[in-house]
Design a protein around this motif. Structure first.
Motif, PDB file in Angstrom:
ATOM      1  N   UNK A   1     -13.605  21.725  35.579  1.00 50.85           N
ATOM      2  CA  UNK A   1     -14.518  22.539  36.360  1.00 50.85           C
ATOM      3  C   UNK A   1     -13.972  22.771  37.768  1.00 50.85           C
ATOM      4  N   UNK A   2     -13.284  21.766  38.321  1.00 48.06           N
ATOM      5  CA  UNK A   2     -12.725  21.896  39.660  1.00 48.06           C
ATOM      6  C   UNK A   2     -11.655  22.987  39.693  1.00 48.06           C
ATOM      7  N   UNK A   3     -10.861  23.079  38.634  1.00 46.92           N
ATOM      8  CA  UNK A   3      -9.820  24.102  38.543  1.00 46.92           C
ATOM      9  C   UNK A   3     -10.447  25.501  38.546  1.00 46.92           C
ATOM     10  N   UNK A   4     -11.539  25.669  37.810  1.00 52.41           N
ATOM     11  CA  UNK A   4     -12.234  26.955  37.779  1.00 52.41           C
ATOM     12  C   UNK A   4     -12.781  27.312  39.164  1.00 52.41           C
ATOM     13  N   UNK A   5     -13.317  26.309  39.865  1.00 51.20           N
ATOM     14  CA  UNK A   5     -13.855  26.537  41.204  1.00 51.20           C
ATOM     15  C   UNK A   5     -12.746  26.966  42.164  1.00 51.20           C
ATOM     16  N   UNK A   6     -11.570  26.296  42.075  1.00 54.37           N
ATOM     17  CA  UNK A   6     -10.442  26.651  42.931  1.00 54.37           C
ATOM     18  C   UNK A   6      -9.953  28.067  42.623  1.00 54.37           C
ATOM     19  N   UNK A   7      -9.916  28.413  41.326  1.00 58.03           N
ATOM     20  CA  UNK A   7      -9.492  29.763  40.953  1.00 58.03           C
ATOM     21  C   UNK A   7     -10.470  30.805  41.484  1.00 58.03           C
ATOM     22  N   UNK A   8     -11.752  30.508  41.405  1.00 53.58           N
ATOM     23  CA  UNK A   8     -12.780  31.431  41.900  1.00 53.58           C
ATOM     24  C   UNK A   8     -12.608  31.642  43.405  1.00 53.58           C
ATOM     25  N   UNK A   9     -12.364  30.553  44.156  1.00 51.19           N
ATOM     26  CA  UNK A   9     -12.143  30.675  45.600  1.00 51.19           C
ATOM     27  C   UNK A   9     -10.902  31.503  45.892  1.00 51.19           C
TER      28      UNK A   9
END
Length: 146
Positions: A1-9
Motif C-alpha cells: 500500500x505504501x508503494x501505491x501511495x508513493x506512486x500516487x504522490x
C-alpha cells in the motif's frame, strides 16, 4: 500500500505528466524530423549526386546465393552505411533543434528571473528572493556603518 501511495504522490506532483507529455511531443517531433530528412533534405542531395539514393548505399560483404529456380538460398550480408548517414543527419537536426529550443527557453527564464524587467511577470519565488537579498544588503550596510 505504501508503494501505491508513493506512486500516487509522484503522479500528482506532475513529474509523471511532464514526462508523458515530453515523450509524446518527442515521438511527434521524431516523425517531423524523419519526414524533413527523407522527403525534404535527401532528395535535393540525391539530385546533386546524380540520383544516388543514400538509403540503398551499402558495402556488400557476401552476395546473395540463389538456387537454380531463383529462390533465395542465402541472404546478402551487407553494411548499410547509407541508412547510418540518414540516421546521423536526423540526429544532427534533432540535436540542433533541441539546442535552439533550450537556448530560447533559457533566455525566457533569464528574462523572467530579472526583477527589474517589468515587461515579464517575475515568479513569486524569485521576487521573494530578490526582496530578501535587498533586505540583507541593507542590513549589512547598517552593520558596516556602526
Amino acid at each position: 500500500m505504501k508503494l501505491f501511495k508513493e506512486f500516487k504522490e509522484f503522479a500528482v506532483k506532475g513529474n509523471m505528466m511532464d514526462m508523458a507529455i515530453g515523450i509524446i511531443i518527442g515521438a511527434a517531433f521524431n516523425k517531423v524530423i524523419d519526414v524533413l530528412v527523407k522527403q525534404v533534405m535527401l532528395p535535393p542531395l540525391s539530385l546533386l549526386t546524380d540520383g544516388v539514393n543514400f538509403k540503398d548505399k551499402k558495402i556488400i560483404l557476401r552476395d546473395a546465393v540463389l538456387e537454380a529456380d531463383g529462390s533465395m538460398l542465402k541472404d546478402e550480408v551487407a553494411i548499410g552505411y547509407g541508412a547510418l548517414g540518414e540516421v546521423f543527419l536526423d540526429f544532427l537536426i534533432i540535436g540542433f533543434t533541441v539546442f535552439i529550443v533550450v537556448k530560447f527557453m533559457n533566455q525566457l527564464k533569464k528574462k523572467a528571473q530579472d526583477t527589474t524587467d517589468t515587461t515579464v511577470v517575475t515568479p513569486k519565488d524569485i521576487e521573494l528572493l530578490d526582496k530578501l537579498t535587498k533586505l540583507m544588503e541593507e542590513q549589512n550596510a547598517l552593520l558596516k556603518s556602526k
